[in-house]
Scaffold this motif. Sequence first.
Motif, PDB file in Angstrom:
ATOM      1  N   LEU A 213      -4.815   4.074  -3.806  1.00 41.03           N
ATOM      2  CA  LEU A 213      -4.369   2.687  -3.856  1.00 41.03           C
ATOM      3  C   LEU A 213      -4.072   2.103  -2.480  1.00 41.03           C
ATOM      4  CD1 LEU A 213      -2.151   2.727  -7.065  1.00 41.03           C
ATOM      5  CD2 LEU A 213      -4.582   2.220  -6.833  1.00 41.03           C
ATOM      6  N   ALA A 214      -3.770   2.945  -1.500  1.00 43.95           N
ATOM      7  CA  ALA A 214      -3.529   2.441  -0.148  1.00 43.95           C
ATOM      8  C   ALA A 214      -4.816   1.898   0.479  1.00 43.95           C
ATOM      9  CB  ALA A 214      -2.936   3.537   0.727  1.00 43.95           C
ATOM     10  N   ALA A 215      -5.971   2.268  -0.059  1.00 44.24           N
ATOM     11  CA  ALA A 215      -7.258   1.812   0.477  1.00 44.24           C
ATOM     12  C   ALA A 215      -7.805   0.596  -0.273  1.00 44.24           C
ATOM     13  CB  ALA A 215      -8.260   2.964   0.429  1.00 44.24           C
ATOM     14  N   LEU A 216      -6.979  -0.065  -1.076  1.00 43.01           N
ATOM     15  CA  LEU A 216      -7.429  -1.229  -1.841  1.00 43.01           C
ATOM     16  C   LEU A 216      -8.008  -2.307  -0.940  1.00 43.01           C
ATOM     17  CD1 LEU A 216      -4.511  -1.896  -4.349  1.00 43.01           C
ATOM     18  CD2 LEU A 216      -6.736  -0.885  -4.833  1.00 43.01           C
ATOM     19  N   SER A 217      -9.074  -2.943  -1.418  1.00 45.66           N
ATOM     20  CA  SER A 217      -9.617  -4.093  -0.694  1.00 45.66           C
ATOM     21  C   SER A 217      -9.555  -5.370  -1.530  1.00 45.66           C
ATOM     22  CB  SER A 217     -11.048  -3.816  -0.242  1.00 45.66           C
ATOM     23  OG  SER A 217     -11.888  -3.591  -1.345  1.00 45.66           O
ATOM     24  N   THR A 218      -9.316  -5.274  -2.845  1.00 48.34           N
ATOM     25  CA  THR A 218      -9.155  -6.484  -3.661  1.00 48.34           C
ATOM     26  C   THR A 218      -7.947  -7.243  -3.133  1.00 48.34           C
ATOM     27  OG1 THR A 218     -10.192  -5.526  -5.598  1.00 48.34           O
ATOM     28  CG2 THR A 218      -8.684  -7.363  -5.985  1.00 48.34           C
ATOM     29  N   ARG A 219      -8.150  -8.532  -2.879  1.00 50.51           N
ATOM     30  CA  ARG A 219      -7.104  -9.351  -2.272  1.00 50.51           C
ATOM     31  C   ARG A 219      -6.602 -10.403  -3.236  1.00 50.51           C
ATOM     32  NH1 ARG A 219      -7.378 -10.431   3.283  1.00 50.51           N
ATOM     33  NH2 ARG A 219      -5.460 -11.546   2.861  1.00 50.51           N
TER      34      ARG A 219
ATOM     35  N   ASP B 190      -1.637 -19.380  -3.206  1.00 49.04           N
ATOM     36  CA  ASP B 190      -2.080 -20.764  -3.055  1.00 49.04           C
ATOM     37  C   ASP B 190      -1.196 -21.631  -3.949  1.00 49.04           C
ATOM     38  OD1 ASP B 190      -3.593 -23.017  -2.341  1.00 49.04           O
ATOM     39  OD2 ASP B 190      -5.019 -22.701  -3.980  1.00 49.04           O
ATOM     40  N   GLY B 191      -0.082 -22.103  -3.398  1.00 51.04           N
ATOM     41  CA  GLY B 191       0.857 -22.882  -4.192  1.00 51.04           C
ATOM     42  C   GLY B 191       1.488 -22.024  -5.273  1.00 51.04           C
ATOM     43  N   ASP B 192       1.328 -22.420  -6.534  1.00 49.87           N
ATOM     44  CA  ASP B 192       1.908 -21.646  -7.642  1.00 49.87           C
ATOM     45  C   ASP B 192       0.861 -20.757  -8.313  1.00 49.87           C
ATOM     46  OD1 ASP B 192       0.465 -23.642  -8.829  1.00 49.87           O
ATOM     47  OD2 ASP B 192       2.006 -24.209 -10.267  1.00 49.87           O
ATOM     48  N   GLU B 193      -0.155 -20.380  -7.535  1.00 48.48           N
ATOM     49  CA  GLU B 193      -1.187 -19.473  -8.037  1.00 48.48           C
ATOM     50  C   GLU B 193      -1.531 -18.434  -6.972  1.00 48.48           C
ATOM     51  OE1 GLU B 193      -3.977 -22.059 -10.965  1.00 48.48           O
ATOM     52  OE2 GLU B 193      -4.247 -22.460  -8.827  1.00 48.48           O
ATOM     53  N   TRP B 194      -2.218 -17.400  -7.424  1.00 47.89           N
ATOM     54  CA  TRP B 194      -2.784 -16.383  -6.546  1.00 47.89           C
ATOM     55  C   TRP B 194      -4.295 -16.422  -6.743  1.00 47.89           C
ATOM     56  CZ3 TRP B 194      -0.057 -13.528  -3.094  1.00 47.89           C
ATOM     57  CH2 TRP B 194       1.329 -13.564  -3.213  1.00 47.89           C
ATOM     58  N   ILE B 195      -5.050 -16.434  -5.659  1.00 51.00           N
ATOM     59  CA  ILE B 195      -6.511 -16.408  -5.743  1.00 51.00           C
ATOM     60  C   ILE B 195      -6.955 -14.971  -5.465  1.00 51.00           C
ATOM     61  CG2 ILE B 195      -8.680 -17.297  -4.820  1.00 51.00           C
ATOM     62  CD1 ILE B 195      -7.107 -19.829  -4.022  1.00 51.00           C
ATOM     63  N   VAL B 196      -7.644 -14.388  -6.448  1.00 49.24           N
ATOM     64  CA  VAL B 196      -8.034 -12.977  -6.381  1.00 49.24           C
ATOM     65  C   VAL B 196      -9.540 -12.864  -6.159  1.00 49.24           C
ATOM     66  CG1 VAL B 196      -8.043 -10.761  -7.601  1.00 49.24           C
ATOM     67  CG2 VAL B 196      -6.148 -12.373  -7.943  1.00 49.24           C
ATOM     68  N   ASN B 197      -9.908 -12.013  -5.196  1.00 45.83           N
ATOM     69  CA  ASN B 197     -11.300 -11.684  -4.925  1.00 45.83           C
ATOM     70  C   ASN B 197     -11.413 -10.181  -4.698  1.00 45.83           C
ATOM     71  OD1 ASN B 197     -13.032 -14.234  -4.617  1.00 45.83           O
ATOM     72  ND2 ASN B 197     -11.156 -14.742  -3.505  1.00 45.83           N
ATOM     73  N   GLY B 198     -12.435  -9.574  -5.303  1.00 44.40           N
ATOM     74  CA  GLY B 198     -12.664  -8.151  -5.120  1.00 44.40           C
ATOM     75  C   GLY B 198     -13.365  -7.545  -6.313  1.00 44.40           C
ATOM     76  N   GLN B 199     -13.358  -6.218  -6.354  1.00 43.42           N
ATOM     77  CA  GLN B 199     -14.048  -5.493  -7.414  1.00 43.42           C
ATOM     78  C   GLN B 199     -13.232  -4.271  -7.821  1.00 43.42           C
ATOM     79  OE1 GLN B 199     -17.893  -3.984  -6.249  1.00 43.42           O
ATOM     80  NE2 GLN B 199     -18.199  -2.900  -8.170  1.00 43.42           N
ATOM     81  N   LYS B 200     -13.212  -3.998  -9.102  1.00 41.30           N
ATOM     82  CA  LYS B 200     -12.606  -2.786  -9.650  1.00 41.30           C
ATOM     83  C   LYS B 200     -13.696  -2.002 -10.381  1.00 41.30           C
ATOM     84  CE  LYS B 200      -8.463  -3.923  -8.328  1.00 41.30           C
ATOM     85  NZ  LYS B 200      -7.658  -3.117  -7.435  1.00 41.30           N
ATOM     86  N   ILE B 201     -13.498  -0.709 -10.484  1.00 38.42           N
ATOM     87  CA  ILE B 201     -14.473   0.136 -11.171  1.00 38.42           C
ATOM     88  C   ILE B 201     -13.742   1.158 -12.025  1.00 38.42           C
ATOM     89  CG2 ILE B 201     -14.686   1.843  -9.316  1.00 38.42           C
ATOM     90  CD1 ILE B 201     -17.823   1.643  -9.958  1.00 38.42           C
ATOM     91  N   TRP B 202     -14.451   1.722 -12.998  1.00 44.97           N
ATOM     92  CA  TRP B 202     -13.900   2.688 -13.956  1.00 44.97           C
ATOM     93  C   TRP B 202     -12.766   2.060 -14.756  1.00 44.97           C
ATOM     94  CZ3 TRP B 202     -17.797   5.485 -14.047  1.00 44.97           C
ATOM     95  CH2 TRP B 202     -18.408   5.970 -12.897  1.00 44.97           C
ATOM     96  N   THR B 203     -12.907   0.801 -15.091  1.00 43.11           N
ATOM     97  CA  THR B 203     -11.885   0.077 -15.832  1.00 43.11           C
ATOM     98  C   THR B 203     -12.004   0.400 -17.312  1.00 43.11           C
ATOM     99  OG1 THR B 203     -11.879  -1.667 -14.184  1.00 43.11           O
ATOM    100  CG2 THR B 203     -10.943  -2.202 -16.339  1.00 43.11           C
TER     101      THR B 203
END
Length: 183
Positions: free
Chosen positions: A55-61, A65-78
């Motif tokens: 988890l220390a190597a996470l790259s999903t950010r 942004d105001g009262d929201e969070w903008i998420v970009n990235g990829q997860k696997i083995w979900t």
Amino acid sequence: PGVNRPMNPIGIGWAGPTIAYAGTDEQKTKYLPRLLSGEDIWCQLFSEPGAGSDLAALSTRAVEDGDEWIVNGQKIWTSLGHVAKYGILIARTDPDLPKHKGISYFVCPMALSGIEIRTITALTGGHPFNEVFFTDVRLPAATLMCALHDGGRLPPGTLATQRGSLSRRGACVGHGPPRLGGL
């Protein structure tokens, strides 16, 4: 005989205890009853290509942004991503902090715009796992769980042991417990 394992292992085993431990009263009221009844299936959004269970190597950010969070990235083995209503999401919220910090824990509604789920077909022909892609996904601020940038410091049984427990149940064979670098 006559007793089956719940069909919501991630919700009951990890999301529920985390919400009970660190959630607000509003989060507990909103999520726990339907999680426990099995009405809402949950998935976990932790592992990433190139990071695995570290988890220390996470790259999903997640960027505020105001009262929201903008998420970009990829997860696997979900596990259960293709049927889940909610996911428990770990994302980097402060890239300037040491890698084992600056991580936050969110409840992620899986029907949000910008989430793409692709099933991973196993050798058996089934698809218990998924890849999940986040492209400018807007999470409401109220989905933040725990203190900001402190999502990696949850008590044992909520985050640190989730992979090992899933493995014992046969859902994630081959994955060890997640590591948080220097923790």
